[in-house]
Motif scaffolding. Structure first.
Motif, PDB file in Angstrom:
ATOM      1  N   ASP A  11       0.825  -1.214   0.000  1.00 16.04           N
ATOM      2  CA  ASP A  11       0.000   0.000   0.000  1.00 16.04           C
ATOM      3  C   ASP A  11       0.862   1.269   0.000  1.00 16.04           C
ATOM      4  OD1 ASP A  11       1.088  -0.230   2.444  1.00 16.04           O
ATOM      5  OD2 ASP A  11      -0.802  -0.284   3.579  1.00 16.04           O
ATOM      6  N   ASP A  12       2.155   1.132  -0.274  1.00 21.95           N
ATOM      7  CA  ASP A  12       3.027   2.310  -0.301  1.00 21.95           C
ATOM      8  C   ASP A  12       3.834   2.338  -1.607  1.00 21.95           C
ATOM      9  OD1 ASP A  12       4.647   4.429   0.144  1.00 21.95           O
ATOM     10  OD2 ASP A  12       5.679   3.602   1.898  1.00 21.95           O
ATOM     11  N   PRO A  13       3.172   2.788  -2.700  1.00 22.72           N
ATOM     12  CA  PRO A  13       3.860   2.773  -4.003  1.00 22.72           C
ATOM     13  C   PRO A  13       5.082   3.679  -4.035  1.00 22.72           C
ATOM     14  CG  PRO A  13       1.636   3.712  -4.188  1.00 22.72           C
ATOM     15  CD  PRO A  13       1.807   3.269  -2.774  1.00 22.72           C
ATOM     16  N   ALA A  14       5.194   4.601  -3.071  1.00 20.89           N
ATOM     17  CA  ALA A  14       6.364   5.487  -3.064  1.00 20.89           C
ATOM     18  C   ALA A  14       7.599   4.779  -2.510  1.00 20.89           C
ATOM     19  CB  ALA A  14       6.064   6.729  -2.234  1.00 20.89           C
ATOM     20  N   ALA A  15       7.407   3.684  -1.762  1.00 17.34           N
ATOM     21  CA  ALA A  15       8.558   2.960  -1.193  1.00 17.34           C
ATOM     22  C   ALA A  15       9.211   2.146  -2.309  1.00 17.34           C
ATOM     23  CB  ALA A  15       8.086   2.044  -0.067  1.00 17.34           C
ATOM     24  N   ARG A  16      10.513   2.314  -2.462  1.00 14.36           N
ATOM     25  CA  ARG A  16      11.207   1.674  -3.603  1.00 14.36           C
ATOM     26  C   ARG A  16      12.237   0.676  -3.104  1.00 14.36           C
ATOM     27  NH1 ARG A  16       8.521   3.452  -8.031  1.00 14.36           N
ATOM     28  NH2 ARG A  16      10.272   3.971  -9.380  1.00 14.36           N
ATOM     29  N   PHE A  17      12.605  -0.272  -3.971  1.00 16.92           N
ATOM     30  CA  PHE A  17      13.739  -1.150  -3.677  1.00 16.92           C
ATOM     31  C   PHE A  17      14.561  -1.281  -4.946  1.00 16.92           C
ATOM     32  CE2 PHE A  17      12.597  -5.077  -5.910  1.00 16.92           C
ATOM     33  CZ  PHE A  17      11.254  -4.867  -6.157  1.00 16.92           C
ATOM     34  N   LYS A  18      15.806  -1.688  -4.782  1.00 17.03           N
ATOM     35  CA  LYS A  18      16.720  -1.765  -5.938  1.00 17.03           C
ATOM     36  C   LYS A  18      17.483  -3.072  -5.871  1.00 17.03           C
ATOM     37  CE  LYS A  18      19.345  -0.093  -9.370  1.00 17.03           C
ATOM     38  NZ  LYS A  18      19.395  -1.361 -10.113  1.00 17.03           N
ATOM     39  N   LEU A  19      17.475  -3.794  -6.986  1.00 15.61           N
ATOM     40  CA  LEU A  19      18.216  -5.058  -7.086  1.00 15.61           C
ATOM     41  C   LEU A  19      19.140  -4.992  -8.301  1.00 15.61           C
ATOM     42  CD1 LEU A  19      15.248  -7.502  -6.400  1.00 15.61           C
ATOM     43  CD2 LEU A  19      17.267  -7.198  -4.949  1.00 15.61           C
TER      44      LEU A  19
END
Ligand code: UDX
Length: 472
Positions: free
Chosen positions: A171-179
């Motif tokens: 529910d938090d589309p602003a939270a990002r991750f990077k792989l």
């Protein structure tokens, strides 16, 4: 005469047998791989559940047994498992396959040997049929896996299965991750089977488990091409634990290169619903680059409200449209809709999709972004309106729009899909300020896709190397 039979078997082409998960999105790439390797000289048997056999017979005229049909230098034939009846939903199907699949598949493999066609290699849709390679191994047969989705999706599953990533909250589309090898992403870009809200638990478990054991297959083939996903392709070998070597053999599309080839391709079709006959004729009558083609593939079900909004939205573009509304969904079309758009809009239960995308009248594709539809629109060079629903479609949409630059998103408002959103997204893809750039990107990717599968291209060379190893 046993001596004569042995001599005939010794000179026969190697026999490759595919075992395919029962869904259109799996049948198409598996059958297209069957045709690619047959064209290079192998005898290929395509197998799946009995229920798939019945649908292929009714919609595509496929018949089981016998010598099959010639494709290039080889042949493609069909055999179906005696597996009884799967249940109505995905988890029921997984339960059914778990018990009925292995004995039926073992019997099928043994029958090939008894009939003088011993199987040299099995190609399995492993992540969805986790028992297939174990059955083949018990019969002493090596397995290749065909991964029918993208490298990006493969790596997201792989990282997750090995505990190498934690996705941010849904529910938090602003939270990002990077792989490594992947762009910055949010949870909405992840295959939805990996998220807590996924309702198909058995399917997700089967897929994830396979990502821990996929290296046991002798070959892992991927329906993608190296140039399309260069960053992910480059990053995967550096991951610990090291994933198996992935061999890109796609895009697995029908190659519409010449009439002779088309006739041959048509001799082996994999439609589970019969395609409407008149789509190409209808497209011929439309102006160049004018038609909006819309389809959500074989399994996505839109709600009655979404169907109504889609209908009004497509009508309000003022453009000609060809809309695939499967027979189960047709009752949800608004009353009087077909009459009100007659002449300008065509609604069909199933289309010859690749021909539609390749047609000069087609301007854009409103798609659910299944990986086959994604590769087909890439190969055809047609910009998209991306409307993903679940599974890998979420990741595919992200790539089509943001990484490949081939289109725009159609997003439903919190209260649901609105007709104005449909109209605006189509306008943006066909005539908006960025439409020219999207078309140029689509054409560049189309050229790269066709080069990969042309004789000597990167994927074609990999198919040849695979065939050579099977034949060794
Ligand atoms: C499913 C999943 O949704 C998809 O995300 C996954 O990658 C494979 O399994 P599906 O939803 O059916 O597949 O979508 P897609 O992968 O696009 O496959 C649909 C196939 O049906 C395509 O090859 C398309 O050309 C074909 N098709 C679709 C037709 O031939 N005619 C139609 O009218 C609609």
């Amino acid at each position: 005469l046993p001596g004569v039979a042995a001599a005939a078997a010794a000179s026969a082409p190697p026999h490759l047998l595919l075992i395919c998960f029962p869904g259109q999105g799996h049948v198409n790439p598996m059958l297209r791989l069957a045709k690619r390797v047959a064209a290079k000289g192998l005898l290929v048997t395509f197998s799946s559940l009995a229920s798939v056999g019945a649908r292929l017979a009714a919609a595509s005229g496929v018949s089981a047994g016998g010598d099959g049909v010639p494709v290039g230098r080889g042949r493609v034939r069909f055999e179906f498992l005696e597996d009884g009846d799967p249940g109505p939903d995905l988890d029921d199907l997984m339960r059914h396959l778990e018990t009925a699949g292995p004995p039926a598949f073992a019997a099928l493999l043994r029958r090939q040997a008894e009939e003088g066609r011993p199987v040299a290699c099995v190609v399995a849709n492993n992540p969805f049929m986790p028992w297939a390679s174990a059955v083949a191994a018990a019969e002493g047969i090596p397995t290749a896996v065909l991964w029918v989705q993208s490298y990006a999706v493969f790596s997201l599953y792989y990282y997750h299965a090995h505990g190498l990533v934690e996705f941010p909250p849904e529910d938090d589309p602003a939270a990002r991750f990077k792989l490594p090898g992947l762009p910055e992403m949010s949870a909405t870009d992840v295959p939805s089977f990996l998220l807590p809200s996924n309702p198909f638990k058995l399917l997700a478990d089967a897929i994830i488990t396979q990502f821990r054991t996929i290296g046991r297959a002798t070959w892992v083939l991927v329906n993608s091409f190296a140039e399309l996903e260069a960053d992910v392709v480059a990053a995967l070998p550096g991951v610990t634990p090291r994933p198996p070597e992935l061999i890109p053999v796609g895009p697995l599309i029908e190659l519409q290169q010449g009439e002779e080839e088309e006739e041959e391709e048509d001799a082996v079709r994999g439609d589970l619903i019969k395609a409407a006959d008149d789509c190409v004729g209808w497209l011929d009558a439309q102006p160049p680059r004018s038609v909006v083609y819309a389809s959500v593939g074989s399994v996505v079900v839109l709600s009655p409200g979404e169907v109504a909004e889609m209908a009004h939205g497509l009508a309000s573009t003022g453009r000609p449209f060809l809309w695939v509304v499967r027979p189960d969904t047709q009752p949800h079309l608004p009353a009087g809709f077909l009459d009100s758009v007659s002449g300008r809009g065509a609604v069909v239960p199933w289309s010859p999709q690749e021909r539609v995308l390749a047609h000069p009248s087609t301007a854009c594709f409103l798609t659910h972004c299944g990986w086959n539809s994604t590769l087909e629109t890439v190969a055809a060079g047609v910009p998209v309106v991306a409307f993903p629903q679940w599974g890998d479609q979420c990741t595919d949409a992200r790539f089509l729009v943001e990484e490949l630059g081939m289109g725009v998103r159609l997003r439903a408002a919190p209260a649901g899909l609105r007709r104005e959103a449909v109209r605006d997204a189509v306008e943006a893809a066909v005539a908006g300020p960025r439409a020219g750039d999207m078309l140029a990107s689509a054409r560049r990717w189309s050229a790269a896709a066709r080069a990969a599968v042309a004789p000597g291209g990167s994927s074609d060379a990999n198919v040849q190397a695979f065939v050579d190893e099977v034949a060794r």
